[in-house]
Design a protein around this motif. Structure first.
Motif, PDB file in Angstrom:
ATOM      1  N   LEU A  24       0.817  -1.214   0.000  1.00 45.21           N
ATOM      2  CA  LEU A  24       0.000   0.000   0.000  1.00 45.21           C
ATOM      3  C   LEU A  24       0.850   1.263   0.000  1.00 45.21           C
ATOM      4  O   LEU A  24       0.472   2.257  -0.626  1.00 45.21           O
ATOM      5  CB  LEU A  24      -0.973  -0.023   1.171  1.00 45.21           C
ATOM      6  CG  LEU A  24      -2.127  -0.997   0.911  1.00 45.21           C
ATOM      7  CD1 LEU A  24      -2.716  -1.506   2.204  1.00 45.21           C
ATOM      8  CD2 LEU A  24      -3.182  -0.354   0.040  1.00 45.21           C
ATOM      9  N   ASP A  25       1.983   1.236   0.663  1.00 44.32           N
ATOM     10  CA  ASP A  25       2.885   2.400   0.614  1.00 44.32           C
ATOM     11  C   ASP A  25       3.304   2.709  -0.823  1.00 44.32           C
ATOM     12  O   ASP A  25       3.351   3.872  -1.225  1.00 44.32           O
ATOM     13  CB  ASP A  25       4.135   2.164   1.466  1.00 44.32           C
ATOM     14  CG  ASP A  25       3.907   2.433   2.940  1.00 44.32           C
ATOM     15  OD1 ASP A  25       2.869   3.039   3.304  1.00 44.32           O
ATOM     16  OD2 ASP A  25       4.778   2.031   3.748  1.00 44.32           O
ATOM     17  N   LYS A  26       3.615   1.669  -1.595  1.00 43.25           N
ATOM     18  CA  LYS A  26       3.986   1.873  -3.003  1.00 43.25           C
ATOM     19  C   LYS A  26       2.842   2.507  -3.789  1.00 43.25           C
ATOM     20  O   LYS A  26       3.054   3.399  -4.595  1.00 43.25           O
ATOM     21  CB  LYS A  26       4.386   0.543  -3.658  1.00 43.25           C
ATOM     22  CG  LYS A  26       5.762   0.081  -3.285  1.00 43.25           C
ATOM     23  CD  LYS A  26       6.290  -1.122  -4.045  1.00 43.25           C
ATOM     24  CE  LYS A  26       5.338  -1.848  -4.908  1.00 43.25           C
ATOM     25  NZ  LYS A  26       5.849  -3.078  -5.515  1.00 43.25           N
ATOM     26  N   LYS A  27       1.619   2.042  -3.544  1.00 44.23           N
ATOM     27  CA  LYS A  27       0.450   2.577  -4.247  1.00 44.23           C
ATOM     28  C   LYS A  27       0.203   4.038  -3.855  1.00 44.23           C
ATOM     29  O   LYS A  27      -0.056   4.889  -4.708  1.00 44.23           O
ATOM     30  CB  LYS A  27      -0.794   1.734  -3.957  1.00 44.23           C
ATOM     31  CG  LYS A  27      -0.689   0.289  -4.403  1.00 44.23           C
ATOM     32  CD  LYS A  27      -0.589   0.167  -5.897  1.00 44.23           C
ATOM     33  CE  LYS A  27      -0.552  -1.276  -6.345  1.00 44.23           C
ATOM     34  NZ  LYS A  27      -0.618  -1.437  -7.785  1.00 44.23           N
ATOM     35  N   ILE A  28       0.290   4.331  -2.568  1.00 40.74           N
ATOM     36  CA  ILE A  28       0.057   5.692  -2.080  1.00 40.74           C
ATOM     37  C   ILE A  28       1.152   6.637  -2.602  1.00 40.74           C
ATOM     38  O   ILE A  28       0.869   7.789  -2.960  1.00 40.74           O
ATOM     39  CB  ILE A  28      -0.010   5.716  -0.533  1.00 40.74           C
ATOM     40  CG1 ILE A  28      -1.271   4.992  -0.040  1.00 40.74           C
ATOM     41  CG2 ILE A  28       0.046   7.136   0.004  1.00 40.74           C
ATOM     42  CD1 ILE A  28      -2.591   5.641  -0.416  1.00 40.74           C
ATOM     43  N   LYS A  29       2.387   6.161  -2.688  1.00 40.10           N
ATOM     44  CA  LYS A  29       3.469   6.991  -3.234  1.00 40.10           C
ATOM     45  C   LYS A  29       3.183   7.388  -4.677  1.00 40.10           C
ATOM     46  O   LYS A  29       3.476   8.504  -5.095  1.00 40.10           O
ATOM     47  CB  LYS A  29       4.816   6.269  -3.134  1.00 40.10           C
ATOM     48  CG  LYS A  29       5.415   6.336  -1.756  1.00 40.10           C
ATOM     49  CD  LYS A  29       6.744   5.618  -1.682  1.00 40.10           C
ATOM     50  CE  LYS A  29       7.239   5.649  -0.243  1.00 40.10           C
ATOM     51  NZ  LYS A  29       8.445   4.854  -0.045  1.00 40.10           N
ATOM     52  N   LYS A  30       2.604   6.478  -5.436  1.00 35.19           N
ATOM     53  CA  LYS A  30       2.241   6.800  -6.817  1.00 35.19           C
ATOM     54  C   LYS A  30       1.180   7.895  -6.854  1.00 35.19           C
ATOM     55  O   LYS A  30       1.267   8.823  -7.651  1.00 35.19           O
ATOM     56  CB  LYS A  30       1.730   5.549  -7.551  1.00 35.19           C
ATOM     57  CG  LYS A  30       2.815   4.599  -7.954  1.00 35.19           C
ATOM     58  CD  LYS A  30       2.249   3.462  -8.775  1.00 35.19           C
ATOM     59  CE  LYS A  30       3.346   2.551  -9.268  1.00 35.19           C
ATOM     60  NZ  LYS A  30       2.836   1.507 -10.159  1.00 35.19           N
ATOM     61  N   ILE A  31       0.188   7.782  -5.988  1.00 36.39           N
ATOM     62  CA  ILE A  31      -0.851   8.826  -5.923  1.00 36.39           C
ATOM     63  C   ILE A  31      -0.217  10.159  -5.536  1.00 36.39           C
ATOM     64  O   ILE A  31      -0.470  11.184  -6.170  1.00 36.39           O
ATOM     65  CB  ILE A  31      -1.971   8.430  -4.936  1.00 36.39           C
ATOM     66  CG1 ILE A  31      -2.775   7.248  -5.475  1.00 36.39           C
ATOM     67  CG2 ILE A  31      -2.893   9.627  -4.661  1.00 36.39           C
ATOM     68  CD1 ILE A  31      -3.771   6.654  -4.503  1.00 36.39           C
ATOM     69  N   ASN A  32       0.617  10.130  -4.516  1.00 36.26           N
ATOM     70  CA  ASN A  32       1.247  11.367  -4.039  1.00 36.26           C
ATOM     71  C   ASN A  32       2.127  12.020  -5.103  1.00 36.26           C
ATOM     72  O   ASN A  32       2.161  13.240  -5.221  1.00 36.26           O
ATOM     73  CB  ASN A  32       2.074  11.099  -2.780  1.00 36.26           C
ATOM     74  CG  ASN A  32       1.211  10.859  -1.566  1.00 36.26           C
ATOM     75  OD1 ASN A  32       0.075  11.326  -1.473  1.00 36.26           O
ATOM     76  ND2 ASN A  32       1.737  10.106  -0.615  1.00 36.26           N
ATOM     77  N   SER A  33       2.832  11.202  -5.870  1.00 36.71           N
ATOM     78  CA  SER A  33       3.748  11.768  -6.869  1.00 36.71           C
ATOM     79  C   SER A  33       3.026  12.290  -8.106  1.00 36.71           C
ATOM     80  O   SER A  33       3.560  13.118  -8.832  1.00 36.71           O
ATOM     81  CB  SER A  33       4.801  10.736  -7.274  1.00 36.71           C
ATOM     82  OG  SER A  33       4.219   9.697  -8.024  1.00 36.71           O
ATOM     83  N   LYS A  34       1.802  11.820  -8.338  1.00 35.58           N
ATOM     84  CA  LYS A  34       1.103  12.177  -9.573  1.00 35.58           C
ATOM     85  C   LYS A  34      -0.070  13.132  -9.376  1.00 35.58           C
ATOM     86  O   LYS A  34      -0.748  13.469 -10.337  1.00 35.58           O
ATOM     87  CB  LYS A  34       0.622  10.901 -10.267  1.00 35.58           C
ATOM     88  CG  LYS A  34       1.782  10.024 -10.702  1.00 35.58           C
ATOM     89  CD  LYS A  34       1.296   8.730 -11.258  1.00 35.58           C
ATOM     90  CE  LYS A  34       2.476   7.836 -11.598  1.00 35.58           C
ATOM     91  NZ  LYS A  34       2.044   6.551 -12.094  1.00 35.58           N
ATOM     92  N   THR A  35      -0.324  13.538  -8.144  1.00 31.82           N
ATOM     93  CA  THR A  35      -1.410  14.495  -7.894  1.00 31.82           C
ATOM     94  C   THR A  35      -0.861  15.704  -7.160  1.00 31.82           C
ATOM     95  O   THR A  35       0.081  15.602  -6.379  1.00 31.82           O
ATOM     96  CB  THR A  35      -2.542  13.874  -7.056  1.00 31.82           C
ATOM     97  OG1 THR A  35      -2.012  13.451  -5.808  1.00 31.82           O
ATOM     98  CG2 THR A  35      -3.211  12.719  -7.756  1.00 31.82           C
ATOM     99  N   LYS A  36      -1.471  16.834  -7.420  1.00 31.85           N
ATOM    100  CA  LYS A  36      -1.051  18.067  -6.765  1.00 31.85           C
ATOM    101  C   LYS A  36      -2.028  18.483  -5.675  1.00 31.85           C
ATOM    102  O   LYS A  36      -1.772  19.420  -4.936  1.00 31.85           O
ATOM    103  CB  LYS A  36      -0.933  19.175  -7.809  1.00 31.85           C
ATOM    104  CG  LYS A  36       0.161  18.905  -8.818  1.00 31.85           C
ATOM    105  CD  LYS A  36       0.247  20.004  -9.845  1.00 31.85           C
ATOM    106  CE  LYS A  36       1.446  19.761 -10.716  1.00 31.85           C
ATOM    107  NZ  LYS A  36       1.188  19.567 -12.083  1.00 31.85           N
TER     108      LYS A  36
END
Length: 155
Positions: A24-36
């Motif tokens: 889940l950390d990997k998934k959340i990191k993707k969200i964090n890196s791709k949304t402002k």
């Protein structure tokens, strides 16, 4: 930035996700890196990985429905209040999501466990953001937002 606290209350989850926190950390990191949207905030939530018995109990206690379900969400704030908090506060607790392992395993045409799991926790996350699907137009809007987040974590 979104941060997720994962609690595993059913050890059978480890048969499907060896390291749920890491996954889940990997998934959340993707969200964090791709949304402002949440760059200036620290947004926290809890995800409980449970089974039938626990989710049925919670569904009965809080929603007065004496049955098991696939996912439950307990938003900490109403949508309007959350919007104001995102504007004015640094740290925000979104709420809790509970995902039922048994409902994922029992899908008749389950092709991919992780795909279904991602679909459910994202659905719960969107509820924590204040969206619901009581009306057809709200259902369609929620589906669009879910697809956006699903695409973010799977590209």
């Amino acid at each position: 930035m979104i941060k997720i606290n994962v609690i595993t209350n059913n050890n059978n989850w480890f048969n499907y996700l060896k390291k749920p926190n890491y996954y889940l950390d990997k998934k959340i990191k993707k969200i964090n890196s791709k949304t402002k949207e949440f760059k200036k905030n620290k947004i926290f939530l809890t995800l409980l990985l449970s089974g039938n018995k626990e989710i049925k109990y919670l569904n009965k206690k809080f929603r007065k429905k004496n049955k098991s379900t696939d996912v439950l969400s307990f938003p900490f704030h109403k949508k309007k209040i959350l919007k104001k908090k995102i504007q004015t506060e640094q740290e925000i607790y979104l709420g809790d999501i509970i995902v039922n392992l048994s409902k994922i395993k029992n899908k008749k045409i389950l092709k991919n466990f992780k795909h279904e799991f991602d679909r459910l926790w994202i659905h719960g996350l969107i509820h924590l953001f204040g969206h619901d699907h009581k009306k057809n137009k709200d259902f369609k809007k929620m589906q669009q937002i879910e697809k956006k987040y699903f695409d973010l974590i799977n590209d």
